[in-house]
Design a protein around this motif. Structure first.
Motif, short mmCIF file in Angstrom:
data_model
loop_
_atom_site.label_atom_id
_atom_site.label_comp_id
_atom_site.label_asym_id
_atom_site.label_seq_id
_atom_site.Cartn_x
_atom_site.Cartn_y
_atom_site.Cartn_z
N MET A 108 13.34 3.36 6.27
CA MET A 108 13.50 4.79 6.03
C MET A 108 14.44 5.05 4.87
SD MET A 108 13.68 6.32 9.84
CE MET A 108 13.98 8.00 9.34
N GLY A 109 15.34 4.11 4.62
CA GLY A 109 16.28 4.22 3.51
C GLY A 109 15.58 4.35 2.17
N PHE A 110 14.35 3.83 2.08
CA PHE A 110 13.59 3.98 0.84
C PHE A 110 13.20 5.45 0.63
CE2 PHE A 110 12.51 -0.59 1.61
CZ PHE A 110 13.27 -1.06 0.56
N GLY A 111 13.13 6.20 1.71
CA GLY A 111 12.86 7.63 1.60
C GLY A 111 14.15 8.35 1.28
N TYR A 115 13.71 -2.17 -6.41
CA TYR A 115 13.65 -2.25 -4.96
C TYR A 115 14.02 -3.66 -4.49
CZ TYR A 115 11.69 2.38 -4.81
OH TYR A 115 11.54 3.73 -4.91
N ILE A 116 13.50 -4.65 -5.26
CA ILE A 116 13.79 -6.03 -4.89
C ILE A 116 15.27 -6.34 -5.06
CG2 ILE A 116 13.27 -8.46 -5.45
CD1 ILE A 116 10.93 -6.93 -4.17
N ILE A 117 15.86 -5.87 -6.17
CA ILE A 117 17.29 -6.11 -6.38
C ILE A 117 18.09 -5.47 -5.25
CG2 ILE A 117 19.27 -5.55 -7.87
CD1 ILE A 117 17.39 -5.87 -10.26
N GLY A 118 17.72 -4.25 -4.87
CA GLY A 118 18.41 -3.57 -3.77
C GLY A 118 18.38 -4.41 -2.50
N PHE A 121 21.86 0.49 0.19
CA PHE A 121 21.37 -0.40 -0.86
C PHE A 121 19.85 -0.31 -1.02
CE2 PHE A 121 25.44 -2.63 -0.02
CZ PHE A 121 25.92 -2.63 -1.31
N MET A 122 19.18 0.23 0.01
CA MET A 122 17.74 0.43 -0.11
C MET A 122 17.55 1.63 -1.04
SD MET A 122 16.66 -1.85 1.95
CE MET A 122 18.09 -2.90 1.97
N SER A 123 16.85 1.41 -2.11
CA SER A 123 16.75 2.44 -3.13
C SER A 123 16.08 3.71 -2.59
CB SER A 123 15.95 1.90 -4.29
OG SER A 123 15.80 2.89 -5.24
N CYS A 124 16.82 4.82 -2.56
CA CYS A 124 16.26 6.03 -1.97
C CYS A 124 15.32 6.75 -2.94
CB CYS A 124 17.36 6.97 -1.49
SG CYS A 124 18.12 7.93 -2.80
N CYS A 139 0.83 -1.21 0.00
CA CYS A 139 0.00 0.00 0.00
C CYS A 139 0.86 1.26 0.00
CB CYS A 139 -0.92 0.03 1.22
SG CYS A 139 -2.31 -1.07 1.06
N ILE A 140 1.91 1.23 0.80
CA ILE A 140 2.80 2.40 0.85
C ILE A 140 3.40 2.63 -0.54
CG2 ILE A 140 4.98 3.26 1.77
CD1 ILE A 140 4.32 1.84 4.35
N PHE A 141 3.86 1.53 -1.14
CA PHE A 141 4.46 1.61 -2.44
C PHE A 141 3.47 2.16 -3.47
CE2 PHE A 141 6.32 -0.08 -6.33
CZ PHE A 141 7.66 0.17 -6.12
N ASN A 142 2.27 1.64 -3.37
CA ASN A 142 1.23 2.02 -4.31
C ASN A 142 0.81 3.48 -4.16
OD1 ASN A 142 -0.01 0.90 -6.42
ND2 ASN A 142 -1.84 0.26 -5.30
N MET A 143 0.69 3.91 -2.90
CA MET A 143 0.34 5.31 -2.62
C MET A 143 1.42 6.22 -3.18
SD MET A 143 -2.10 6.21 0.05
CE MET A 143 -1.18 7.28 1.12
#
Lengths: 80, 672
Positions: free
Chosen positions: B402-405, B462-465, B432-435, B296-300
């Motif tokens: 948070m690294g995704f942010g 994101y999955i590869i990261g 490595f978490m895609s920012c 959901c977060i990803f989708n939003m």
């Protein structure tokens, strides 16, 4: 009842802390979080994959690993 | 008179809400002299007093970075007053820190928060009686409902106008005795106000750290203290002074609670939190729910709403700002190259970034909701089992999410980890978490090449990261951190309905950081890139970008990138500018290819790259060296240049190898 370790206590059962077999940071952390001799701990929940566990003490919930619970020596308390 | 007031409390006790109430909108993030950490500082309403919001901590032990920071701040900066906020519904554990704070000999008030929740569940805290018993003003408040905040402010003024009187905690006889003896040994002929002697005495008795940090003792004093400690330990059945003193503190708190606190009945009944947890941590539902929430977060973040908002911003730039600015410049008879620099370089470059503002704001909004509601702690509870395998713990999940942010705050969030090796490893894996800033790159390339699978292509990054982070984690565990024994001790706070105001505030603070970056770093980068692109190495203005300085630099690097499938000088230069800020990769590209907008850039890209080289470029962007701001934070947080450089090299090598594999294997598959 005889002494055992916290990881052997079943869900929704309580135990009194006798002592801990811990050292260093982990010991300090658990002491600071209120795990001192004499405190009553209730096992509240076990994570879906069996580890970590959620315990209740001093009016709040804390999560620790089984390996850590293994080092907390307790005496089981009969639940009425 | 200017005073410094330190706001201190456990995590999850409403400290930030109280800070906002006390300071209003009058606050800023400041660096405190001598301590290399960002703290929020605000002025108490209608006064010149500084309120310093210190990190939430459980005790004054010197183990986790946050505790050390707070301890050092209190000892070195000597604030004029401590505002200690405690969670009334969790009185005993919160008071443990308060008892330690009294030893510092700094005037203190205790704000007992969430008093409404305590009363609601049938409990009661007699603050007046607690004040009488301890000599510390206790004030019942509800930061959520803005109750009694005026009384806190009144009490702050009262106490600052009163001479400080030291507070002596009524420990059991043996502990009190031992503390008093040590106190008189160390104080000697000194003035009791020179140093926090009571605090040093308890540190010495506890033996948790060397006393040299605080005080110079003669050999004679050291022997006397040794004897006192020995005597004290003999009185304990476990011979363990560390537990003994903690036990004395807790016993004192229990005696206070017995007199003035009526516990709520919720102790044994099932609370709303329990009901939620029954579902959220359910054996069968927990992980599906976890993935649904993440999805959901990803989708939003990447869904219709953010696309809609992005379109508005893009239209604003293309149809209003650029035409009007260039018409003003034309009217002012500015030379052609200035018009070109302002519209293409500055506005085009930053505009390309502002398009991603909605996505970043929405992502931060989602993360704030997770944090404030209490789900973040459950996510850590659920992921610990997996992270343990990498030598990490559930606590590493929060920085990684948070690294995704943005990597910068994520690396700072690793501070809550006590174990230094665990913390280092979390810091090393977080990049490595895609920012969020890499998203424009994926969006551009996926839009150009994988139109019908755009979402999937971006998601795969994101999955590869995550996969690469897991592999690197296993490698680090076997090599760098062999000795590491990870631990996991974490509070599971009750669920709370997030306050709209605080969520919006938090989101705004983070988003503002992004805007400031876009307005400063990226703006100046855009100008610099434009200059490098429009001037030749002999500093002559040129319309032909292949004669530019950039072309020269890029051409030197390009051959290295050939095995990865994008050996053009434009790609090389874009990636170079990405070291300054990842947002700059796309904006540089649009400048280099003189694309007026995203659509034009997409067309150009699709003629230069192939699907395989585009994917390889996306992978490289995902994995290569973090931006300057992240590297600076990593350096500050690890306090070690070697680690920082190691991270930069490891990432770039990983990126190179992975991209090469993607390109070479991808081409073999395509040609089958």
């Amino acid at each position: 009842m005889s002494e055992t370790t916290l990881n052997n206590i079943k869900r929704n059962h309580c135990a009194i802390v006798i002592r801990t077999n811990l050292t260093g940071i982990l010991k300090r952390r658990l002491i600071d979080m209120g795990i001192t001799p004499g405190v009553v701990i209730k096992i509240k929940r076990i994570a879906p994959l069996g580890d970590p566990i959620e315990i209740r003490l001093r009016g709040y919930e804390l999560s620790i690993r089984r390996s850590e619970a293994k080092k907390i020596i307790v005496k089981p308390v009969e639940v009425k | 008179m200017s005073c410094n007031l330190a706001l201190i409390g456990n995590p999850n006790c409403g400290k930030t809400t109280l800070f906002n109430l006390l300071t209003g909108s009058n606050q800023y993030v400041g660096n405190w002299a001598g301590v290399t950490v960002e703290k929020k500082v605000g002025k108490l309403k209608n006064t010149d007093y500084n309120i310093i919001d210190l990190p939430g901590i459980y005790s004054l032990s010197p183990y986790s970075t946050e505790e050390r920071l707070t301890q050092n701040f209190l000892l070195n900066e000597k604030p004029d007053l401590i505002i200690n906020i405690i969670d009334g519904s969790n009185f005993e554990r919160n008071m443990y820190l308060s008892v330690q704070l009294t030893e510092l000999n700094i005037p203190m008030i205790i704000a007992v928060n969430m008093i409404d929740a305590v009363t609601f569940s049938g409990g009661n805290i007699d603050c007046q009686y607690l004040t009488e018993l301890t000599g510390i003003p206790f004030i019942p408040i509800s930061a959520r409902n803005n109750d009694n905040i005026d009384i806190v402010i009144e009490e702050i003024h009262n106490i600052l106008n009163r001479p400080n009187k030291p507070i002596e905690i009524d420990y059991n006889h043996t502990t009190r005795n031992a503390l008093n003896k040590i106190y008189s040994v160390i104080i000697g002929e000194n003035n009791p106000n020179d140093k926090p002697y009571a605090f040093i005495a308890s540190k010495l008795l506890e033996g948790s750290e060397s006393s040299d940090k605080y005080i110079n003792l003669s050999d004679k004093q050291k022997i006397e203290i040794q004897n006192i400690i020995h005597e004290y330990e003999l009185l304990s059945p476990y011979n363990d002074r560390e537990s003994l003193i903690a036990d004395a503190r807790y016993r004192y708190i229990e005696s206070l609670a017995a007199k003035a606190v009526i516990k709520s009945k919720s102790n044994d009944t099932i609370t709303i939190s329990d009901r939620i947890d029954f579902i959220v941590t359910n054996r069968f539902l927990a992980y599906p729910l976890f993935f649904i929430i993440m999805f959901c977060i990803f989708n939003m973040t990447f869904g219709t709403l953010s696309k809609f908002l992005s379109n508005i911003i893009e239209t604003l730039f293309n149809n209003i700002i650029i035409p009007s600015v260039s018409s003003i410049l034309i009217k002012a008879e500015a030379p052609q190259w200035i018009i070109c620099m302002v519209t293409d370089g500055i506005i085009g470059g930053t505009g390309g970034i502002f398009v991603f503002l909605p996505q970043i704001a929405i992502l931060f909004l989602c993360l704030s909701i997770l944090e404030d509601s209490g789900y973040m702690a459950r996510a850590a509870f659920l992921t610990d089992r997996f992270l343990k395998k990498l030598g990490l713990s559930g606590k590493s999940f929060i920085p990684m999410l948070m690294g995704f942010g943005c990597t910068t705050p994520a690396v700072m969030a690793a501070r809550t980890q006590e174990n230094i090796n665990e913390r280092r490893m979390t810091i090393m894996l977080t990049p490595f978490m895609s920012c969020g800033a890499k998203l424009p790159i994926y969006a551009l390339f996926a839009g150009a090449f994988f139109k019908s699978y755009q979402g999937l292509a971006v998601f795969s990054m994101y999955i590869i990261g995550i996969l690469i982070a897991a592999i690197m984690g296993l490698i680090f565990k076997k090599t760098l951190f062999k000795e590491n024994a990870s631990t996991f001790v974490m509070e599971l706070p009750p669920y709370r309905r997030p306050l709209l105001k605080s969520i919006l505030k938090n989101t705004w603070e983070k988003t503002r950081g992004f805007i400031i970056k876009a307005g400063t770093v990226i703006l100046s980068m855009s100008v610099l890139i434009w200059i490098l692109q429009n001037f030749s190495p002999s500093l002559r203005f040129t319309e032909n970008s292949s004669e530019s300085i950039f072309a020269a630099i890029g051409s030197a690097i390009a051959p290295l990138l050939r095995p990865l499938g994008f050996g053009t000088w434009q790609a090389a230069v874009s990636l170079l500018s990405g070291i300054v800020a990842k947002e700059a990769v796309v904006s540089t590209m649009s400048v280099l290819y003189s694309a007026e907008n995203t659509a034009a850039l997409t067309d150009i890209i699709s003629t230069i790259f192939t699907p395989v080289s585009a994917y390889s470029f996306m992978v490289f962007s995902l994995l290569y060296i973090p931006c300057i701001s992240a590297l600076a934070t990593i350096k500050r947080e690890t306090g070690n240049l070697k680690w920082t450089l190691a991270i930069a090299v490891i990432q770039t090598v990983t990126a190179y190898v992975t991209s090469m594999l993607v390109y070479q294997i991808g081409n073999i598959i395509i040609n089958l």
